[in-house]
Design an enzyme around this catalytic site. Sequence first.
Site, mmCIF file in Angstrom:
data_model
loop_
_atom_site.group_PDB
_atom_site.id
_atom_site.type_symbol
_atom_site.label_atom_id
_atom_site.label_comp_id
_atom_site.label_asym_id
_atom_site.label_seq_id
_atom_site.Cartn_x
_atom_site.Cartn_y
_atom_site.Cartn_z
ATOM 1 N N TYR A 26 -58.178 200.257 60.822
ATOM 2 C CA TYR A 26 -59.319 200.107 59.906
ATOM 3 C C TYR A 26 -59.636 198.618 59.762
ATOM 4 C CZ TYR A 26 -62.434 201.342 56.024
ATOM 5 O OH TYR A 26 -63.529 201.543 55.221
ATOM 6 N N SER A 28 -61.958 195.375 62.022
ATOM 7 C CA SER A 28 -63.354 195.060 62.317
ATOM 8 C C SER A 28 -64.091 196.287 62.879
ATOM 9 C CB SER A 28 -63.394 193.887 63.302
ATOM 10 O OG SER A 28 -64.712 193.520 63.569
ATOM 11 N N SER A 54 -54.492 197.607 55.377
ATOM 12 C CA SER A 54 -55.838 198.206 55.488
ATOM 13 C C SER A 54 -55.970 199.507 54.722
ATOM 14 C CB SER A 54 -56.166 198.489 56.969
ATOM 15 O OG SER A 54 -56.193 197.309 57.719
ATOM 16 N N THR A 85 -53.024 194.689 71.874
ATOM 17 C CA THR A 85 -51.613 194.470 72.221
ATOM 18 C C THR A 85 -50.682 195.487 71.555
ATOM 19 O OG1 THR A 85 -51.633 192.829 70.448
ATOM 20 C CG2 THR A 85 -51.777 192.003 72.722
ATOM 21 N N HIS A 109 -62.447 199.457 73.738
ATOM 22 C CA HIS A 109 -62.374 198.398 74.769
ATOM 23 C C HIS A 109 -61.374 198.919 75.809
ATOM 24 C CE1 HIS A 109 -61.994 194.539 76.708
ATOM 25 N NE2 HIS A 109 -60.863 194.189 76.130
ATOM 26 N N GLY A 135 -67.491 194.133 64.808
ATOM 27 C CA GLY A 135 -67.503 195.347 64.008
ATOM 28 C C GLY A 135 -68.258 195.218 62.694
#
Length: 337
Positions: A26, A28, A54, A85, A109, A135
């Site tokens: 939760y 960008s 978040s 990552t 992505h 975002g």
Amino acid sequence: MAVEIFYDDDADLSIIQGRKVAVIGYGSQGHAHSLSLRDSGVDVRIGLPEGSKSRAKAEEQGLRVLTPAEASAEADLIMILAPDTKQRFIYEQDIAPNLKDGDAIFFGHGFNIRYDLIKPPANVDVAMVAPKGPGHLVRRQFVDGKGVPALIAVEQDASGNAQALALSYAAAIGGARAGVIKTTFKEETETDLFGEQAVLCGGASALVQTGFEVLTEAGYAPEIAYFEVLHELKLIVDLMYEGGIARQRYSISDTAEYGDLTRGPRVISPAVKEEMKKILGEIQDGTFAREWVAEDEAGRPNFTKLEEQGNQHPIEATGKKLRDLMSWVDRPITETA
Ligand SMILES: NC(=O)C1=CN([C@@H]2O[C@H](COP(=O)(O)OP(=O)(O)OC[C@H]3O[C@@H](n4cnc5c(N)ncnc54)[C@H](OP(=O)(O)O)[C@@H]3O)[C@@H](O)[C@H]2O)C=CC1
Ligand SMILES: CC[C@](O)(C(C)=O)C(=O)O
Ligand SMILES: [Mg+2]
Ligand SMILES: [Mg+2]
């Protein structure tokens, strides 16, 4: 080859409205996707670890927050919007054990698929919806009735319906208002990394900092240097965004345009283009991905040092002082729009 571009009329929103979506993360992108999916009538839950900072932000927005494993088990479409990552660990631990026939795994992505860090089983759809913008602006534009263009790609089409599903998802977050382009995980990953490294983030930040240094080291006031090379950059780029480089050149003075045409290529010289090609090569052959994964595994020592150096650059203090006097400029970043 001509690209395929889709708009709202090409998308069937009912497809994503018929799915149970888990958004993992939760930040960008995560807040933008989940809030806009919800506003588009989609059944969405958020997956975040128990200790995640978040969690409170998502709960404040009335979203259901579960652990990543619980959210994955409940959902039939899992969108992974955690840091690149961290995704392979989340996938192995929380998502893979909960995958069922007919589920879909989505990415914002293509990094983890392109560099073989995640290898999904054959019985699920693997697709991407990658907005071409930060975002917080993806969400802001959705709320304003606009949209940020997005790329969609299908890596694995187990259901035979993965592209329509990806397009439906992209429409639900506002992408199809602006245009959704069909691509591949490979093309999205390589062009996105190149864009952010050479032009949008790396190139632009270094250009601005270097211009500021040249002016202030020559004795000009930092405030004038800031307005000249950073603040005004947005105004110039706004014209490019609205009407291309040609419109920007139409609006500036002939003097500026002559300087642009004759001096620009001296700044972005053939040597810079060669360096850009090297950077693209490191993305294509996996050098950058290996370096970044190793840097993250080592606790990000270089990342932390360079980020701190950037924060200490004199342009930051000058800019803060000036922005504090322009109430309309420093719009706070929130995950609650
Ligand atoms: N930033 C952008 O605008 C864009 C990003 N993307 C892609 O979107 C994806 C997400 O990036 P971005 O939005 O920048 O990420 P952020 O760093 O903004 O947010 C990451 C989120 O993931 C959470 N998180 C961290 N670890 C875990 C975990 N183990 N399980 C579940 N959630 C976790 C974080 O929570 P916590 O608060 O606990 O840290 C945070 O909410 C990436 O693939 C990125 O490349 C694509 C286009 C643009
Ligand atoms: C330009 C940076 C970006 O690729 C983006 C906002 O699109 C990212 O990874 O954050
Ligand atoms: Mg990008
Ligand atoms: Mg990116």
